[in-house]
Enzyme design. Structure first.
Site, PDB file in Angstrom:
ATOM      1  N   GLU A 105       0.888  -1.167   0.000  1.00 43.31           N
ATOM      2  CA  GLU A 105       0.000   0.000   0.000  1.00 43.31           C
ATOM      3  C   GLU A 105       0.918   1.207   0.000  1.00 43.31           C
ATOM      4  O   GLU A 105       1.536   1.525   1.017  1.00 43.31           O
ATOM      5  CB  GLU A 105      -0.902  -0.002   1.245  1.00 43.31           C
ATOM      6  CG  GLU A 105      -1.781  -1.232   1.402  1.00 43.31           C
ATOM      7  CD  GLU A 105      -2.993  -1.243   0.474  1.00 43.31           C
ATOM      8  OE1 GLU A 105      -3.091  -0.376  -0.416  1.00 43.31           O
ATOM      9  OE2 GLU A 105      -3.843  -2.137   0.645  1.00 43.31           O
ATOM     10  N   CYS A 155      -1.863   9.217   2.762  1.00 48.42           N
ATOM     11  CA  CYS A 155      -1.627   8.649   1.429  1.00 48.42           C
ATOM     12  C   CYS A 155      -2.735   9.064   0.477  1.00 48.42           C
ATOM     13  O   CYS A 155      -2.496   9.286  -0.705  1.00 48.42           O
ATOM     14  CB  CYS A 155      -1.549   7.136   1.518  1.00 48.42           C
ATOM     15  SG  CYS A 155      -2.997   6.401   2.291  1.00 48.42           S
TER      16      CYS A 155
HETATM   17  P1  NAP Z   1       8.483   4.897   4.458  1.00 47.61           P
HETATM   18  O1  NAP Z   1       9.636   5.741   4.787  1.00 47.61           O
HETATM   19  O2  NAP Z   1       8.452   4.227   3.148  1.00 47.61           O
HETATM   20  O3  NAP Z   1       8.390   3.813   5.630  1.00 47.61           O
HETATM   21  C1  NAP Z   1       7.307   2.921   5.733  1.00 47.61           C
HETATM   22  C2  NAP Z   1       7.774   1.710   6.487  1.00 47.61           C
HETATM   23  O4  NAP Z   1       8.681   0.995   5.655  1.00 47.61           O
HETATM   24  C3  NAP Z   1       8.557   2.024   7.763  1.00 47.61           C
HETATM   25  O5  NAP Z   1       8.293   1.043   8.726  1.00 47.61           O
HETATM   26  C4  NAP Z   1       9.991   1.958   7.288  1.00 47.61           C
HETATM   27  O6  NAP Z   1      10.901   1.709   8.307  1.00 47.61           O
HETATM   28  C5  NAP Z   1       9.906   0.810   6.340  1.00 47.61           C
HETATM   29  N1  NAP Z   1      10.952   0.744   5.339  1.00 47.61           N
HETATM   30  C6  NAP Z   1      11.389   1.724   4.524  1.00 47.61           C
HETATM   31  N2  NAP Z   1      12.345   1.248   3.702  1.00 47.61           N
HETATM   32  C7  NAP Z   1      12.502  -0.059   4.023  1.00 47.61           C
HETATM   33  C8  NAP Z   1      13.362  -1.085   3.555  1.00 47.61           C
HETATM   34  N3  NAP Z   1      14.257  -0.881   2.594  1.00 47.61           N
HETATM   35  N4  NAP Z   1      13.265  -2.317   4.110  1.00 47.61           N
HETATM   36  C9  NAP Z   1      12.376  -2.538   5.112  1.00 47.61           C
HETATM   37  N5  NAP Z   1      11.556  -1.603   5.600  1.00 47.61           N
HETATM   38  C10 NAP Z   1      11.618  -0.379   5.064  1.00 47.61           C
HETATM   39  O7  NAP Z   1       7.115   5.682   4.580  1.00 47.61           O
HETATM   40  P2  NAP Z   1       6.650   6.611   5.754  1.00 47.61           P
HETATM   41  O8  NAP Z   1       7.400   7.892   5.627  1.00 47.61           O
HETATM   42  O9  NAP Z   1       6.685   5.881   7.049  1.00 47.61           O
HETATM   43  O10 NAP Z   1       5.106   6.803   5.368  1.00 47.61           O
HETATM   44  C11 NAP Z   1       4.687   7.664   4.378  1.00 47.61           C
HETATM   45  C12 NAP Z   1       4.448   6.937   3.070  1.00 47.61           C
HETATM   46  O11 NAP Z   1       3.496   5.887   3.280  1.00 47.61           O
HETATM   47  C13 NAP Z   1       3.824   7.841   2.035  1.00 47.61           C
HETATM   48  O12 NAP Z   1       4.394   7.561   0.785  1.00 47.61           O
HETATM   49  C14 NAP Z   1       2.361   7.446   2.070  1.00 47.61           C
HETATM   50  O13 NAP Z   1       1.653   7.766   0.913  1.00 47.61           O
HETATM   51  C15 NAP Z   1       2.460   5.996   2.300  1.00 47.61           C
HETATM   52  N6  NAP Z   1       1.204   5.452   2.845  1.00 47.61           N
HETATM   53  C16 NAP Z   1       0.399   4.683   2.048  1.00 47.61           C
HETATM   54  C17 NAP Z   1      -0.819   4.202   2.533  1.00 47.61           C
HETATM   55  C18 NAP Z   1      -1.735   3.369   1.688  1.00 47.61           C
HETATM   56  O14 NAP Z   1      -2.663   2.788   2.243  1.00 47.61           O
HETATM   57  N7  NAP Z   1      -1.527   3.291   0.379  1.00 47.61           N
HETATM   58  C19 NAP Z   1      -1.199   4.500   3.837  1.00 47.61           C
HETATM   59  C20 NAP Z   1      -0.371   5.281   4.622  1.00 47.61           C
HETATM   60  C21 NAP Z   1       0.845   5.740   4.110  1.00 47.61           C
HETATM   61  P3  NAP Z   1      11.791   2.909   8.916  1.00 47.61           P
HETATM   62  O15 NAP Z   1      10.840   3.898   9.466  1.00 47.61           O
HETATM   63  O16 NAP Z   1      12.594   2.220   9.949  1.00 47.61           O
HETATM   64  O17 NAP Z   1      12.603   3.454   7.780  1.00 47.61           O
END
Ligand code: NAP
Length: 466
Positions: free
Chosen positions: A234, A268
Site C-alpha cells: 500500500e 496517502c
Molecule cells: P516509508 O519511509 O516508506 O516507511 C514505511 C515503512 O517501511 C517504515 O516502517 C519503514 O521503516 C519501512 N521501510 C522503509 N524502507 C525499508 C526497507 N528498505 N526495508 C524494510 N523496511 C523499510 O514511509 P513513511 O514515511 O513511514 O510513510 C509515508 C508513506 O506511506 C507515504 O508515501 C504514504 O503515501 C504511504 N502510505 C500509504 C498508505 C496506503 O494505504 N496506500 C497508507 C499510509 C501511508 P523505517 O521507518 O525504519 O525506515
C-alpha cells in the site's frame, strides 16, 4: 560481556524532547521473534474461527481501555493533534470489529455445484507468518488493516513499525496479549531495514505487507521476490479532487480543504490536486483560502489543535523545494508556502495552495507529504479526467457533483483503486483498499483483503467408487 546494540531514539516533533529509546533487534533477536511467531501460528491455525473472531474483538476492548495512553504516544511520536489521535484509536477498533464481523462468512468453505460421485469445495487456509511493515502517518490504521485480518485468517504477525512510531507496534502486541492471544501471535519488532530483509528471507514467513513509500515498497518487493513470496504493498498517492459544474460548492470547499490539510496533509489519500470547473474557480479559491485558516499550527498535545507539526525533520525542506520549484516556473502561491513555529517550537508547514504549476513540476507529479495542494481551473469533465489521470499514482480520486450518474461515468474512466463522490480521504473497511499504478500491489480490507491473507486449498473428493 556483550556490546550494547544500536539504539533507536524518537524525538517529539513539537518539543524536540526524546520520547523513547529502544534497542534495535539484532539479527538473532529478530530470528527468535520469527520462531515465536511460527510456533504460535502452528497452534493458532487449528483454533476455530469463532474463537479467532472473539480474540480480535477483545483486542479492540483492550486497546480502547488504553485509549488515552495510546493516543498520547501517537501524538508524542509523530505530532498528530491529540483529538485526532484519540479518533484514530476509535477507528482502529471499529475497523478490527468490522473485519471480525465478516470473517466467518468470508472464510467459509466454498462449495461447488454438485457433480455426480464427487464432493468439491475450496477451503481458505492460513498462510503462516505475515510480516507487516507499517508507516507512521496513521500508525494504528495502517497496521490494523493487516494485523486484524491476518489473525482472523489464522496467521501470526510480526509487526515492524516505522522508526518514528515504534511504540505503536508495542501497543498492538500488548493489546493482543491482554486480550488473551498466545505468546508470539502478534510480535512487535524494532529493527533496521537489513534485519527486516533477513526476516523476509525466513521460510516460515509467508507474506510481506508494507504500507509506505514507493521506494520502500520496491525494496520489500525485491527481498520478497527472492523467495517468490506474495506481497501486499500500500504505497503513495497524489490524489485528485474534481469540483464539477453542478457541485454543492460550499460543501465541496469545506470537505476538499479538510481532505488536503487534515493530519497536516500526511495522508496517502489526502487531496493533493484540486481541479475546479471554470464556473466555480474564483469562488472555490476564495472559499478555500477561508477554510485553510481552520488549520492553524498549535501544540499537538493541546485540545483543539488542528494542525500539528510535520513528523519528519526532512519534510519541511522537501515541501519548500516543491513550492520553490513551482514558484520559479511561474506558479502562484495562494496561501502558506513556508515553515512556521509555535513559541519557537515544532517543524510546521503552513497550509499551502498553489495555482498555475506546470504539469511536469514536482508539486504536480511527486507525492507532497504535508499540507500542500495544487488548484487548477478546468473547462469541462473531459479536461478534468485527463488531468486527474495524468499521474503515475492511482490511489483514490473524488468527484464533487450533485449527479451520481456523472460521478459513476467519470469514475469508470478514472485510473484509481477508489472513486468517491462528495467524499475524500476516507477508508471504508467494507470496500477493498487498493492502489493502482505506482500506488500499490495487492489490496487490503473487505472480504477480498481477508482472502488475500489466505491460500486456497481445493478439495476434490470422489465419494462414490462403486
Ligand atoms: P516509508 O519511509 O516508506 O516507511 C514505511 C515503512 O517501511 C517504515 O516502517 C519503514 O521503516 C519501512 N521501510 C522503509 N524502507 C525499508 C526497507 N528498505 N526495508 C524494510 N523496511 C523499510 O514511509 P513513511 O514515511 O513511514 O510513510 C509515508 C508513506 O506511506 C507515504 O508515501 C504514504 O503515501 C504511504 N502510505 C500509504 C498508505 C496506503 O494505504 N496506500 C497508507 C499510509 C501511508 P523505517 O521507518 O525504519 O525506515
Amino acid at each position: 560481556m556483550t556490546e550494547p546494540g544500536p539504539i533507536l531514539r524518537v524525538d517529539d516533533p513539537f518539543s524536540g524532547e526524546i520520547v523513547c529509546e529502544l534497542p534495535l533487534a539484532s539479527e538473532a533477536e529478530a530470528m527468535a521473534c520469527v520462531d515465536r511467531a511460527a510456533a504460535a501460528q502452528r497452534a493458532w491455525a487449528r483454533v476455530p474461527l469463532r474463537e479467532r473472531v472473539e480474540l480480535v474483538r477483545r483486542f479492540g476492548d483492550a486497546l480502547t481501555a488504553r485509549r488515552e495512553e495510546v493516543a498520547r504516544d501517537i501524538t508524542r511520536q509523530m505530532g498528530k493533534p491529540i483529538t485526532e489521535a484519540r479518533g484514530e484509536v476509535g477507528t482502529c477498533v471499529a475497523r478490527a470489529a468490522h473485519m471480525a464481523s465478516i470473517a466467518e462468512e468470508s472464510l467459509a468453505d466454498e462449495r461447488l455445484p454438485e457433480k455426480s460421485g464427487f464432493e468439491r469445495f475450496i477451503a481458505r487456509e492460513p498462510l503462516g507468518v505475515v510480516v507487516d511493515v507499517a508507516p507512521w502517518n496513521y500508525p494504528l490504521l495502517t497496521a490494523v488493516n493487516v494485523v486484524a485480518p491476518a489473525v482472523l485468517a489464522g496467521n501470526a504477525v510480526v509487526l515492524k513499525h516505522a522508526s518514528r512510531t515504534p511504540l505503536c507496534a508495542g501497543h498492538f502486541a500488548r493489546a493482543f496479549r491482554e486480550a488473551g492471544a498466545p505468546e508470539g501471535l502478534v510480535e512487535a519488532l524494532v529493527a533496521g531495514h537489513e534485519v527486516v530483509a533477513k526476516v523476509v528471507a525466513r521460510p516460515e514467513v509467508a507474506l510481506a505487507a508494507l504500507t509506505g513509500s514507493n521506494a520502500a515498497g520496491r525494496e520489500i518487493h525485491r527481498a520478497a521476490s527472492q523467495r517468490l513470496l506474495p506481497v501486499v504493498l500500500e504505497l503513495g498517492g497524489k490524489d485528485a479532487a474534481y469540483v464539477a459544474e453542478d457541485a454543492d460548492l460550499a460543501f465541496a470547499v469545506a470537505n476538499v480543504i479538510e481532505g488536503a490539510f487534515y493530519n497536516a496533509g500526511q495522508s496517502c489519500c489526502g487531496v493533493k490536486r484540486i481541479y475546479v470547473h471554470a464556473r466555480w474557480y474564483a469562488d472555490f479559491v476564495a472559499g478555500a483560502l477561508v477554510s485553510a485558516r481552520n488549520f492553524t499550527p498549535g501544540d499537538p498535545a493541546a485540545e483543539g489543535t488542528t494542525l500539528g507539526p510535520l513528523a519528519t525533520p526532512e519534510a519541511p525542506r522537501e515541501l519548500e523545494a516543491q513550492v520553490g520549484e513551482a514558484r520559479a516556473r511561474g506558479a502562484r502561491v495562494l496561501c502558506g508556502g513556508e515553515r512556521a513555529a509555535v513559541s519557537g517550537k515544532g517543524r510546521f508547514f503552513l497550509p499551502t495552495l498553489v495555482e498555475g504549476a506546470p504539469k511536469d513540476a514536482a508539486i504536480v507529479q511527486e507525492e507532497s507529504f504535508g499540507p500542500v495542494a495544487i488548484v487548477e481551473r478546468v473547462k469541462d469533465d473531459e479536461e478534468a479526467l485527463e488531468r486527474m489521470n495524468a499521474s503515475r499514482y492511482g490511489l483514490s480520486a473524488s468527484v464533487w457533483t450533485r449527479s451520481e450518474e456523472r460521478a459513476v461515468a467519470l469514475g469508470r474512466e478514472l485510473a484509481t483503486g477508489t472513486v468517491y463522490m462528495n467524499r475524500c480521504d476516507f477508508l471504508d473497511p467494507a470496500l477493498p483498499w487498493v492502489g493502482w499504478k505506482q500506488s500499490g500491489l495487492g489490496l487490503s480490507l473487505s472480504r477480498h483483503g481477508l482472502l488475500a491473507l489466505t491460500r486456497p486449498k481445493s478439495f476434490h473428493l470422489r465419494v462414490k467408487t462403486g
